[in-house]
Design a protein around this motif. Sequence first.
Motif: not given
Length: 162
Positions: A108, A110-115
């Motif tokens: 979760t 990096g930019w994965n939090w956005l997903l």
Amino acid sequence: MTRLLRPWRGTPSTLLAALFALIATVALAVQPDEVLDDPALEARARDISAGLRCLVCQNESIDESNASLARDLRLLVRERLVAGDSNEEAVDFIVARYGEFVLLRPSTGGWNWLLWAAGPLLFLAALMVAVLYVRRRASAQPLTEEGLNEAERKRLEELLKG
């Protein structure tokens, strides 16, 4: 067509044999020649394999998949463990080679939090739109015949009579 609708007419042992054959094909994803001699290393390999996605099947772990790429990944994990890598190092090696998509449960960070946040945020936005729609609809003035002129009223009566 009628044959498909008939009930099962085989013997119970035939049905049981078919069930065992189905279970055996699913259970044999890890081939006997892949299994490590050291039970502790094999348990670690199985644990790691359960968390890695088969890039062919995409919805199965490499531990469950019969695809040749899954077999290659299982062997690669075992090679890394035999070479002395920790579980994290073996997983990091696979991720560096195939990308984060290979993880069944991506991080979760990096930019994965956005997903990860997109689903709940879109749900809340849809809920707010629904609440606003219901409020506006409840406060709207009901349509009446008072806004119709004489010609429109006659046309309405004709339509209602049939």
